[in-house]
Design a protein around this motif. Structure first.
Motif, PDB file in Angstrom:
ATOM      1  N   ASN A  77       0.810  -1.218   0.000  1.00 14.93           N
ATOM      2  CA  ASN A  77       0.000   0.000   0.000  1.00 14.93           C
ATOM      3  C   ASN A  77       0.843   1.267   0.000  1.00 14.93           C
ATOM      4  O   ASN A  77       0.481   2.265  -0.641  1.00 14.93           O
ATOM      5  N   GLN A  78       1.953   1.232   0.709  1.00 15.17           N
ATOM      6  CA  GLN A  78       2.806   2.412   0.824  1.00 15.17           C
ATOM      7  C   GLN A  78       3.336   2.846  -0.543  1.00 15.17           C
ATOM      8  O   GLN A  78       3.450   4.049  -0.814  1.00 15.17           O
ATOM      9  N   TRP A 188      -9.083 -12.873  -7.461  1.00 15.29           N
ATOM     10  CA  TRP A 188      -9.119 -11.773  -6.487  1.00 15.29           C
ATOM     11  C   TRP A 188      -9.298 -10.449  -7.198  1.00 15.29           C
ATOM     12  O   TRP A 188     -10.368  -9.893  -7.229  1.00 15.29           O
ATOM     13  N   GLY A 189      -8.219  -9.910  -7.774  1.00 12.48           N
ATOM     14  CA  GLY A 189      -8.259  -8.601  -8.420  1.00 12.48           C
ATOM     15  C   GLY A 189      -7.407  -7.603  -7.673  1.00 12.48           C
ATOM     16  O   GLY A 189      -7.908  -6.626  -7.112  1.00 12.48           O
ATOM     17  N   LEU A 190      -6.080  -7.831  -7.670  1.00 14.31           N
ATOM     18  CA  LEU A 190      -5.175  -6.977  -6.903  1.00 14.31           C
ATOM     19  C   LEU A 190      -5.148  -5.536  -7.395  1.00 14.31           C
ATOM     20  O   LEU A 190      -4.773  -4.625  -6.654  1.00 14.31           O
ATOM     21  N   ALA A 191      -5.570  -5.326  -8.647  1.00 13.93           N
ATOM     22  CA  ALA A 191      -5.631  -3.947  -9.154  1.00 13.93           C
ATOM     23  C   ALA A 191      -6.591  -3.106  -8.325  1.00 13.93           C
ATOM     24  O   ALA A 191      -6.402  -1.889  -8.196  1.00 13.93           O
ATOM     25  N   VAL A 192      -7.604  -3.736  -7.757  1.00 18.01           N
ATOM     26  CA  VAL A 192      -8.547  -3.004  -6.905  1.00 18.01           C
ATOM     27  C   VAL A 192      -7.844  -2.537  -5.630  1.00 18.01           C
ATOM     28  O   VAL A 192      -8.029  -1.410  -5.182  1.00 18.01           O
ATOM     29  N   ASN A 193      -7.018  -3.408  -5.046  1.00 21.43           N
ATOM     30  CA  ASN A 193      -6.198  -2.993  -3.894  1.00 21.43           C
ATOM     31  C   ASN A 193      -5.364  -1.770  -4.247  1.00 21.43           C
ATOM     32  O   ASN A 193      -5.295  -0.795  -3.482  1.00 21.43           O
ATOM     33  N   ILE A 256      -8.682   0.089   2.822  1.00 24.56           N
ATOM     34  CA  ILE A 256      -7.624  -0.782   2.299  1.00 24.56           C
ATOM     35  C   ILE A 256      -6.431  -0.874   3.247  1.00 24.56           C
ATOM     36  O   ILE A 256      -5.606  -1.787   3.121  1.00 24.56           O
ATOM     37  N   GLU A 257      -6.359   0.024   4.211  1.00 23.22           N
ATOM     38  CA  GLU A 257      -5.233   0.003   5.143  1.00 23.22           C
ATOM     39  C   GLU A 257      -5.165  -1.300   5.933  1.00 23.22           C
ATOM     40  O   GLU A 257      -4.091  -1.735   6.352  1.00 23.22           O
ATOM     41  N   ARG A 258      -6.314  -1.944   6.153  1.00 20.61           N
ATOM     42  CA  ARG A 258      -6.302  -3.197   6.915  1.00 20.61           C
ATOM     43  C   ARG A 258      -5.864  -4.384   6.060  1.00 20.61           C
ATOM     44  O   ARG A 258      -5.608  -5.466   6.578  1.00 20.61           O
ATOM     45  N   PHE A 259      -5.780  -4.179   4.737  1.00 18.73           N
ATOM     46  CA  PHE A 259      -5.329  -5.227   3.823  1.00 18.73           C
ATOM     47  C   PHE A 259      -3.878  -4.938   3.443  1.00 18.73           C
ATOM     48  O   PHE A 259      -3.591  -4.356   2.404  1.00 18.73           O
TER      49      PHE A 259
END
Length: 273
Positions: A77-78, A188-193, A256-259
């Motif tokens: 995320n960072q 899943w779809g990591l692009a959404v993350n 999204i911070e919790r993922f």
């Protein structure tokens, strides 16, 4: 991911995967598959599941509740959230180069142009939105590119762009106001993350493994039934101005911070000790 833990002369097999049952088959082929997977998983002590759909998959194929450990899919995320203002400025410059009006709501897809992604459904849905305040921006290429461009040729609001370097993805996601993933199958779809880490809400199909975890309906985005154009149009209508997208994007960023990769590492380490 397979992890073998050896302790006190005994070994323990841990497993992590992201399959789900959204597109499962039927008949004898499905029966054989079920028996085979139950055989494969019977020697697994613990499974790290990435989401609720993936959890149901493991339960179907013989795992017990006490064997299942949550470890959701995540990205760095960072990498996508840092230097936010700098990337926003670059994104604004990109929008200007593409002659996108400042107040236009930009729906964004970035990835491969394959039939699996249902970009034809996306384009047909977008074409039902009336008004010059909308744009559909498609970054990428693939086997469907000629077909999709032909489908879009009568609508000048639809813009195609080639793939950007991976290092530029924090800018790409910010060029859009809303990210879309209309796939008919997606583990899943990591692009959404990644998009959410850039402060963007998302609209995804119910066949995306991330739908249940990342989309809080009406807050971080919307889920629609795959291949249902009318439902997708309705979801897009909720974003009739950039301010709405910005507010839901702030929710998405917080959610999204919790993922995080750190959370995944902790989940695995806790089972290794």
């Amino acid at each position: 991911l397979k992890i073998m833990q050896v302790s006190g002369g005994s070994s323990h097999l841990f497993f992590r995967g992201d399959s789900h049952l959204q597109n499962k088959g039927s008949g004898i082929r499905e029966f054989v598959k079920t028996q085979f997977l139950k055989f494969v998983y019977r020697n697994v002590q613990k499974v790290f599941y990435v989401g609720s759909l993936n959890r149901k998959y493991f339960l179907k194929y013989g795992l017990k509740e006490e064997q299942l450990i949550a470890a959701s899919h995540a990205v760095d995320n960072q990498r996508f959230s840092s230097d936010h203002e700098q990337w926003e400025t670059k994104a604004a410059g990109e929008r200007k180069e593409l002659q996108i009006p400042v107040n236009a709501v930009v729906f964004l897809y970035a990835g491969k142009f394959y039939a699996l992604k249902q970009l034809d459904v996306l384009i047909k849905a977008f074409q039902q939105l009336k008004g010059g305040e909308y744009r559909l921006l498609l970054y990428g290429n693939g086997e469907q590119e000629p077909e999709l461009k032909k489908l879009s040729e009568s609508d000048t609001r639809i813009i195609f762009q080639p793939f950007k370097n991976q290092s530029e993805m924090p800018m790409v996601y910010r060029v859009g106001d809303v990210f879309l993933l209309p796939s008919k199958s997606e583990t899943w779809g990591l692009a959404v993350n990644e998009a959410m880490a850039c402060g963007r809400p998302a609209i995804v199909s119910d066949q995306c493994g991330c739908a249940s975890e990342l989309i809080v309906q009406g807050q971080t985005g919307y889920v629609f039934q795959a291949n249902q154009t009318d439902q997708l149009v309705n979801c897009m209508h909720y974003f009739n101005n950039r301010q709405t997208a910005k507010e839901k994007g702030a929710n998405a960023f917080q959610h999204i911070e919790r993922f995080s990769l750190e959370a995944v590492a902790i989940a695995i380490e806790n089972e290794m000790t």
